[in-house]
Design an enzyme around this catalytic site. Structure first.
Site, PDB file in Angstrom:
ATOM      1  N   TYR A 143       1.106  -1.156   0.152  1.00 24.83           N
ATOM      2  CA  TYR A 143      -0.083   0.461  -0.328  1.00 24.83           C
ATOM      3  C   TYR A 143       0.555   0.921   0.102  1.00 24.83           C
ATOM      4  O   TYR A 143       2.004   1.579   1.019  1.00 24.83           O
ATOM      5  CB  TYR A 143      -1.258   0.164   0.806  1.00 24.83           C
ATOM      6  CG  TYR A 143      -2.263  -1.179   1.361  1.00 24.83           C
ATOM      7  CD1 TYR A 143      -3.339  -1.188   0.639  1.00 24.83           C
ATOM      8  CD2 TYR A 143      -1.418  -2.460   1.749  1.00 24.83           C
ATOM      9  CE1 TYR A 143      -4.125  -2.118  -0.054  1.00 24.83           C
ATOM     10  CE2 TYR A 143      -2.434  -3.303   1.857  1.00 24.83           C
ATOM     11  CZ  TYR A 143      -3.472  -3.456   0.816  1.00 24.83           C
ATOM     12  OH  TYR A 143      -4.520  -3.915   0.067  1.00 24.83           O
ATOM     13  N   SER A 144       0.341   2.009  -0.866  1.00 24.85           N
ATOM     14  CA  SER A 144       1.017   3.573  -0.417  1.00 24.85           C
ATOM     15  C   SER A 144       0.855   4.287   0.491  1.00 24.85           C
ATOM     16  O   SER A 144      -0.111   4.139   0.743  1.00 24.85           O
ATOM     17  CB  SER A 144       0.663   4.321  -2.062  1.00 24.85           C
ATOM     18  OG  SER A 144       0.675   3.545  -2.863  1.00 24.85           O
ATOM     19  N   CYS A 146       0.608   6.912 -10.873  1.00 22.04           N
ATOM     20  CA  CYS A 146      -0.231   6.255 -10.208  1.00 22.04           C
ATOM     21  C   CYS A 146      -1.269   5.186  -9.469  1.00 22.04           C
ATOM     22  O   CYS A 146      -2.777   6.790  -9.517  1.00 22.04           O
ATOM     23  CB  CYS A 146       0.400   6.047  -8.021  1.00 22.04           C
ATOM     24  SG  CYS A 146       0.263   4.972  -6.939  1.00 22.04           S
ATOM     25  N   GLU A 186       3.484   4.096 -10.381  1.00 27.53           N
ATOM     26  CA  GLU A 186       3.308   2.934  -9.714  1.00 27.53           C
ATOM     27  C   GLU A 186       1.971   2.485  -9.545  1.00 27.53           C
ATOM     28  O   GLU A 186       1.396   2.999  -9.840  1.00 27.53           O
ATOM     29  CB  GLU A 186       4.176   3.145  -8.358  1.00 27.53           C
ATOM     30  CG  GLU A 186       3.918   2.342  -7.432  1.00 27.53           C
ATOM     31  CD  GLU A 186       4.888   2.178  -6.416  1.00 27.53           C
ATOM     32  OE1 GLU A 186       6.159   2.079  -5.969  1.00 27.53           O
ATOM     33  OE2 GLU A 186       4.153   2.823  -5.667  1.00 27.53           O
ATOM     34  N   TYR A 188      -0.674  -1.089  -9.903  1.00 24.35           N
ATOM     35  CA  TYR A 188      -0.801  -1.932 -10.002  1.00 24.35           C
ATOM     36  C   TYR A 188      -2.009  -2.595 -10.351  1.00 24.35           C
ATOM     37  O   TYR A 188      -3.252  -1.879 -10.624  1.00 24.35           O
ATOM     38  CB  TYR A 188      -0.924  -1.879  -8.281  1.00 24.35           C
ATOM     39  CG  TYR A 188      -1.501  -0.186  -7.622  1.00 24.35           C
ATOM     40  CD1 TYR A 188      -3.193  -1.127  -7.203  1.00 24.35           C
ATOM     41  CD2 TYR A 188      -0.931   0.688  -7.385  1.00 24.35           C
ATOM     42  CE1 TYR A 188      -3.800   0.605  -6.222  1.00 24.35           C
ATOM     43  CE2 TYR A 188      -1.667   0.956  -6.381  1.00 24.35           C
ATOM     44  CZ  TYR A 188      -2.769   1.469  -6.073  1.00 24.35           C
ATOM     45  OH  TYR A 188      -3.253   2.584  -5.776  1.00 24.35           O
TER      46      TYR A 188
HETATM   47  P1  FAD Z   1      -6.895 -10.514  -3.103  1.00 21.35           P
HETATM   48  O1  FAD Z   1      -7.466 -10.816  -1.772  1.00 21.35           O
HETATM   49  O2  FAD Z   1      -5.129 -10.031  -2.972  1.00 21.35           O
HETATM   50  O3  FAD Z   1      -7.506 -10.201  -4.414  1.00 21.35           O
HETATM   51  C1  FAD Z   1      -7.536  -9.959  -5.396  1.00 21.35           C
HETATM   52  C2  FAD Z   1      -8.766  -9.021  -6.129  1.00 21.35           C
HETATM   53  O4  FAD Z   1      -9.507 -10.916  -6.384  1.00 21.35           O
HETATM   54  C3  FAD Z   1      -9.634  -8.419  -5.398  1.00 21.35           C
HETATM   55  O5  FAD Z   1     -10.305  -8.122  -6.382  1.00 21.35           O
HETATM   56  C4  FAD Z   1     -10.906 -10.044  -5.304  1.00 21.35           C
HETATM   57  O6  FAD Z   1     -12.495  -9.680  -5.123  1.00 21.35           O
HETATM   58  C5  FAD Z   1     -10.274 -10.558  -5.672  1.00 21.35           C
HETATM   59  N1  FAD Z   1     -10.714 -12.489  -5.808  1.00 21.35           N
HETATM   60  C6  FAD Z   1     -10.652 -13.049  -4.975  1.00 21.35           C
HETATM   61  N2  FAD Z   1     -11.006 -14.249  -4.995  1.00 21.35           N
HETATM   62  C7  FAD Z   1     -11.099 -14.886  -6.138  1.00 21.35           C
HETATM   63  C8  FAD Z   1     -12.288 -15.419  -6.763  1.00 21.35           C
HETATM   64  N3  FAD Z   1     -12.675 -16.534  -6.531  1.00 21.35           N
HETATM   65  N4  FAD Z   1     -12.338 -15.082  -8.029  1.00 21.35           N
HETATM   66  C9  FAD Z   1     -12.092 -14.130  -8.444  1.00 21.35           C
HETATM   67  N5  FAD Z   1     -11.802 -12.741  -8.093  1.00 21.35           N
HETATM   68  C10 FAD Z   1     -11.488 -13.282  -6.920  1.00 21.35           C
HETATM   69  N6  FAD Z   1      -4.222  -0.330  -3.288  1.00 21.35           N
HETATM   70  C11 FAD Z   1      -4.795   0.266  -2.610  1.00 21.35           C
HETATM   71  O7  FAD Z   1      -6.024   0.303  -2.292  1.00 21.35           O
HETATM   72  N7  FAD Z   1      -4.379   1.707  -2.085  1.00 21.35           N
HETATM   73  C12 FAD Z   1      -2.747   1.569  -2.790  1.00 21.35           C
HETATM   74  O8  FAD Z   1      -3.035   2.464  -2.328  1.00 21.35           O
HETATM   75  C13 FAD Z   1      -1.981   0.780  -2.905  1.00 21.35           C
HETATM   76  N8  FAD Z   1      -0.240   1.072  -3.260  1.00 21.35           N
HETATM   77  C14 FAD Z   1      -0.279  -0.362  -4.032  1.00 21.35           C
HETATM   78  C15 FAD Z   1       1.097  -0.110  -4.368  1.00 21.35           C
HETATM   79  C16 FAD Z   1       1.464  -0.929  -5.151  1.00 21.35           C
HETATM   80  C17 FAD Z   1       2.954  -0.561  -5.472  1.00 21.35           C
HETATM   81  C18 FAD Z   1       1.039  -2.042  -5.464  1.00 21.35           C
HETATM   82  C19 FAD Z   1       1.635  -3.340  -6.195  1.00 21.35           C
HETATM   83  C20 FAD Z   1      -0.244  -2.702  -5.017  1.00 21.35           C
HETATM   84  C21 FAD Z   1      -0.676  -1.321  -4.100  1.00 21.35           C
HETATM   85  N9  FAD Z   1      -2.434  -2.258  -4.181  1.00 21.35           N
HETATM   86  C22 FAD Z   1      -2.882  -0.049  -3.165  1.00 21.35           C
HETATM   87  C23 FAD Z   1      -3.095  -2.799  -4.316  1.00 21.35           C
HETATM   88  C24 FAD Z   1      -2.795  -3.716  -3.077  1.00 21.35           C
HETATM   89  O9  FAD Z   1      -1.865  -4.316  -3.272  1.00 21.35           O
HETATM   90  C25 FAD Z   1      -3.986  -5.083  -3.656  1.00 21.35           C
HETATM   91  O10 FAD Z   1      -3.284  -5.572  -4.409  1.00 21.35           O
HETATM   92  C26 FAD Z   1      -5.197  -4.581  -3.328  1.00 21.35           C
HETATM   93  O11 FAD Z   1      -5.503  -4.472  -1.660  1.00 21.35           O
HETATM   94  C27 FAD Z   1      -5.416  -5.895  -3.522  1.00 21.35           C
HETATM   95  O12 FAD Z   1      -5.473  -7.040  -2.793  1.00 21.35           O
HETATM   96  P2  FAD Z   1      -6.960  -7.420  -1.247  1.00 21.35           P
HETATM   97  O13 FAD Z   1      -5.978  -8.744  -0.419  1.00 21.35           O
HETATM   98  O14 FAD Z   1      -8.057  -7.263  -0.732  1.00 21.35           O
HETATM   99  O15 FAD Z   1      -6.830  -8.701  -2.440  1.00 21.35           O
END
Ligand code: FAD
Length: 382
Positions: A155-156, A340, A380, A382
């Site tokens: 998360y940024s 971003c 950056e 994602y």
């Molecule tokens: P996950 O559990 O990882 O799931 C990913 C997606 O898949 C979700 O949309 C979920 O609904 C979907 N999913 C889950 N299960 C299934 C299934 N069975 N079939 C289909 N789809 C499914 N995010 C921010 O909100 N704010 C930030 O500032 C931010 N900064 C970032 C900076 C960087 C450098 C990077 C790489 C990423 C950043 N992100 C940011 C994104 C963050 O890291 C996560 O990827 C994001 O919050 C989703 O993670 P999660 O664990 O909630 O979802």
């Protein structure tokens, strides 16, 4: 000592939405487990003992905050623009830092597409970071797909190194709750919701949060030049690093902020979201605009409310395109351009810039190589 602690914990809790009742309870040290029968006197944000201890630890270990009205300079490098001492990966996956949630609040209006939350956490001064870096968050639980502990998500960071309370002990994240829209159910399927974003958006003050990092050097500010133009392009939560920049530039009395506001540099923020309810931190941008009209500029692309020049939806690339000549000139004069947010924003942006290059008789690949080589191009997504 107690009075120091009470004052510190109050100042820690004041900006985070802890109710006055809860605050006075901290001062009186009457905790929920002291009066479990008196449910009306409790609030869901009443701090429990562990939070109190953590706040105490943070207060005890924190560097001295800047005196009221004083300079914000106790976390600066020497000289302040020297990036050689930037902290990187202080905490790794195997030994994460355990911070505490200070506050979690929804920051979008009722008509926003999806939910975005501002999450403030305390690191007690032990996990310093610089503007433009990210934290990793390890959500609790295991991944049912492989039975292993959940993996880290990045998360940024949305606060400056001093944190929103300016003590150097907190970090703010801007998190969008990831949901899964099931086309068959024609509804969200809670079984497929995002693990970490939902954990963060549902977190409560006092909850533990496992953190890694800080990481990333792509989105740093080139502070050596106080006249540098910073063109910041965001979609949705991509606003996070720019909030850290803008606080450093215009809200705090940092050495760089002081130099920048005296100089000719322009910090130009482009934010793309679906509608005005989905705007993030708009009140903060409006205040900065009022105070620093010479050095700050703001443009929104509201895809569902505005039309682009061809009558279609106003996406971020359409808004940037409106100023393409000026942006090219500024880039040729050494501006830095940042992107971003969601990955999907980049094809539209590069296609638009490629078109502008063509009109100018330039080759986009050459231009991009030139900007990248000079370190002016920061992405950056994602
Ligand atoms: P996950 O559990 O990882 O799931 C990913 C997606 O898949 C979700 O949309 C979920 O609904 C979907 N999913 C889950 N299960 C299934 C299934 N069975 N079939 C289909 N789809 C499914 N995010 C921010 O909100 N704010 C930030 O500032 C931010 N900064 C970032 C900076 C960087 C450098 C990077 C790489 C990423 C950043 N992100 C940011 C994104 C963050 O890291 C996560 O990827 C994001 O919050 C989703 O993670 P999660 O664990 O909630 O979802």
């Amino acid at each position: 000592m107690l009075s120091t602690f009470v004052a510190s914990s109050l100042s820690l809790s004041a900006p985070i939405g802890v109710s006055r009742v809860a605050q006075s309870r901290v001062g009186c040290t009457r905790m929920s487990d002291d009066e479990p029968w008196n449910s009306n006197a409790q609030s869901s944000t009443t701090l429990d003992k562990s939070t109190l201890e953590a706040a105490y630890d943070a207060a005890m270990n924190a560097p001295a905050p800047a005196a009221a009205g004083g300079k914000q300079d106790f976390l600066e490098a020497e000289p302040y623009w020297d990036q050689s001492t930037i902290p990187v990966n202080t905490y790794k996956n195997k030994a994460p830092f355990v911070g505490k949630i200070v506050s979690t609040k929804r920051i979008v209006g009722p008509e926003a597409t999806g939910e975005t939350c501002d999450v403030v956490m305390s690191h007690g001064g032990k996990m310093p970071y610089w503007e433009g870096q990210s934290y990793g968050v390890i959500p609790p639980g295991t991944n049912p797909k492989n039975g292993k502990p959940n993996s880290v998500r990045l998360y940024s960071i949305a606060s400056s190194r001093y944190g929103d309370d300016m003590t150097g002990t907190t970090t703010t994240l801007c998190v969008r709750r990831a949901t899964y829209w099931c086309p068959e159910l024609k509804a969200d399927d809670p079984a497929k919701k995002g693990v970490c974003s939902n954990y963060l958006c549902d977190s409560k003050p006092g909850d533990d949060v496992k953190l890694t990092g800080p990481s990333g050097k792509v989105m740093l500010i080139p502070e050596k030049d106080p006249n540098v133009d910073l063109i910041m392009v965001a979609t949705g939560t991509g606003i996070a690093p720019y909030r850290s920049f803008i606080r450093r530039l215009f809200v705090e009395e940092t050495p760089f902020g002081e130099a920048y506001t005296k100089g000719s540099g322009l910090a130009w923020l482009f934010l793309g979201v679906a509608n005005s309810d989905a705007l993030l931190y708009d009140d903060e941008w409006q205040s900065v605009l009022k105070a620093h009209p010479k050095n700050f500029r703001l443009d929104y692309a509201l895809s569902r409310e505005q039309k682009n020049k061809d009558g279609g939806k106003m996406y971020i690339q359409d808004k940037v395109a409106e100023y393409s000549d000026e942006i090219f000139t500024r880039m040729d004069n050494g501006a830095h351009m940042y992107f971003c947010g969601l990955k999907g924003m980049m094809p539209g942006i590069t296609e638009m810039l490629e078109g502008v290059c063509k009109e100018k008789g330039l080759k986009w690949e050459d231009k991009l190589t030139q900007w990248k080589k000079a370190g002016q191009w920061h992405v950056e997504v994602y």
